[in-house]
Design a protein around this motif. Sequence first.
Motif, mmCIF file in Angstrom:
data_model
loop_
_atom_site.group_PDB
_atom_site.id
_atom_site.type_symbol
_atom_site.label_atom_id
_atom_site.label_comp_id
_atom_site.label_asym_id
_atom_site.label_seq_id
_atom_site.Cartn_x
_atom_site.Cartn_y
_atom_site.Cartn_z
ATOM 1 N N UNK A 1 0.823 -1.201 0.000
ATOM 2 C CA UNK A 1 0.000 0.000 0.000
ATOM 3 C C UNK A 1 0.871 1.272 0.000
ATOM 4 N N UNK A 2 1.981 1.241 0.746
ATOM 5 C CA UNK A 2 2.875 2.396 0.805
ATOM 6 C C UNK A 2 3.482 2.656 -0.568
ATOM 7 N N UNK A 6 3.127 6.100 -2.799
ATOM 8 C CA UNK A 6 4.292 6.830 -3.318
ATOM 9 C C UNK A 6 4.187 6.955 -4.835
ATOM 10 N N UNK A 7 3.821 5.872 -5.496
ATOM 11 C CA UNK A 7 3.642 5.888 -6.948
ATOM 12 C C UNK A 7 2.585 6.923 -7.349
ATOM 13 N N UNK A 8 1.467 6.968 -6.627
ATOM 14 C CA UNK A 8 0.387 7.891 -6.963
ATOM 15 C C UNK A 8 0.772 9.348 -6.705
ATOM 16 N N UNK A 9 1.579 9.596 -5.695
ATOM 17 C CA UNK A 9 2.079 10.959 -5.459
ATOM 18 C C UNK A 9 2.969 11.385 -6.620
ATOM 19 N N UNK A 13 2.314 14.521 -9.261
ATOM 20 C CA UNK A 13 3.293 15.585 -9.515
ATOM 21 C C UNK A 13 3.697 15.597 -10.986
ATOM 22 N N UNK A 14 3.810 14.427 -11.564
ATOM 23 C CA UNK A 14 4.252 14.309 -12.956
ATOM 24 C C UNK A 14 3.098 14.415 -13.960
ATOM 25 N N UNK A 15 1.903 14.705 -13.484
ATOM 26 C CA UNK A 15 0.714 14.709 -14.334
ATOM 27 C C UNK A 15 0.931 15.408 -15.682
ATOM 28 N N UNK A 16 1.386 16.673 -15.704
ATOM 29 C CA UNK A 16 1.547 17.330 -17.012
ATOM 30 C C UNK A 16 2.500 16.592 -17.947
ATOM 31 N N UNK A 35 -5.281 8.092 -17.327
ATOM 32 C CA UNK A 35 -5.135 9.135 -16.305
ATOM 33 C C UNK A 35 -6.317 9.096 -15.333
ATOM 34 N N UNK A 36 -7.532 8.962 -15.861
ATOM 35 C CA UNK A 36 -8.703 8.909 -14.981
ATOM 36 C C UNK A 36 -8.621 7.687 -14.064
ATOM 37 N N UNK A 37 -8.172 6.574 -14.591
ATOM 38 C CA UNK A 37 -8.018 5.373 -13.764
ATOM 39 C C UNK A 37 -7.027 5.626 -12.626
ATOM 40 N N UNK A 38 -5.885 6.218 -12.934
ATOM 41 C CA UNK A 38 -4.897 6.522 -11.898
ATOM 42 C C UNK A 38 -5.452 7.499 -10.864
ATOM 43 N N UNK A 39 -6.147 8.524 -11.335
ATOM 44 C CA UNK A 39 -6.710 9.508 -10.409
ATOM 45 C C UNK A 39 -7.808 8.902 -9.533
ATOM 46 N N UNK A 40 -8.601 8.023 -10.099
ATOM 47 C CA UNK A 40 -9.643 7.366 -9.304
ATOM 48 C C UNK A 40 -9.008 6.468 -8.238
ATOM 49 N N UNK A 41 -7.945 5.769 -8.583
ATOM 50 C CA UNK A 41 -7.237 4.954 -7.587
ATOM 51 C C UNK A 41 -6.685 5.858 -6.489
#
Length: 180
Positions: A1-2, A6-9, A13-16, A35-41
Amino acid sequence: MVILKIFLVIVTIMYPFLVYFGLTHFDSTFVLFFIITLLMIKGLTERRKHTRKIIFVAVVGMVVIAYFWGNQQGLKFYPVLVNAAMLLVFASSLYSGQPIIERIARLKEPDLPETGVSYTRKVTVVWCAFFTLNGFIALFTALWASDEAWLFYNGFFAYVLIGLLVTTEWIIRHRVKNKA
């Protein structure tokens, strides 16, 4: 989970950069879905209620904008929507008891003096002004700037501005505290 957090943070940050890379190498529908899948997670794994709401409002906004204006615009509007949501959260906190910055300050200093309360209210107003200005610049870059300018501002310069604001506020806060 950690590791996932970390991956999602990092993804946030790297979104653009992810959007820019994705749009130059893949179909925009695939990039939007990814991107929507990652943001929903990220939203589903987020503990803080405000942050979850901001993510979900931004994702819904992206989908609506993508539906009416195309996938690329939906993706490029995410920074605009995040700034709008942050502005809403910070501004509404000015009218509902304790402003956001005061709540944060009370975590470290529960018995915040009245001067501290006044100061944190002003800092909250400054952040509202920042989110307004940053959101309008993000909007401008999403609508009228090149993809490279959008990437530069939203992927680099906006973070520099956030860092400058945080650093400036920290310096001012310590000067104000030392005078008291």
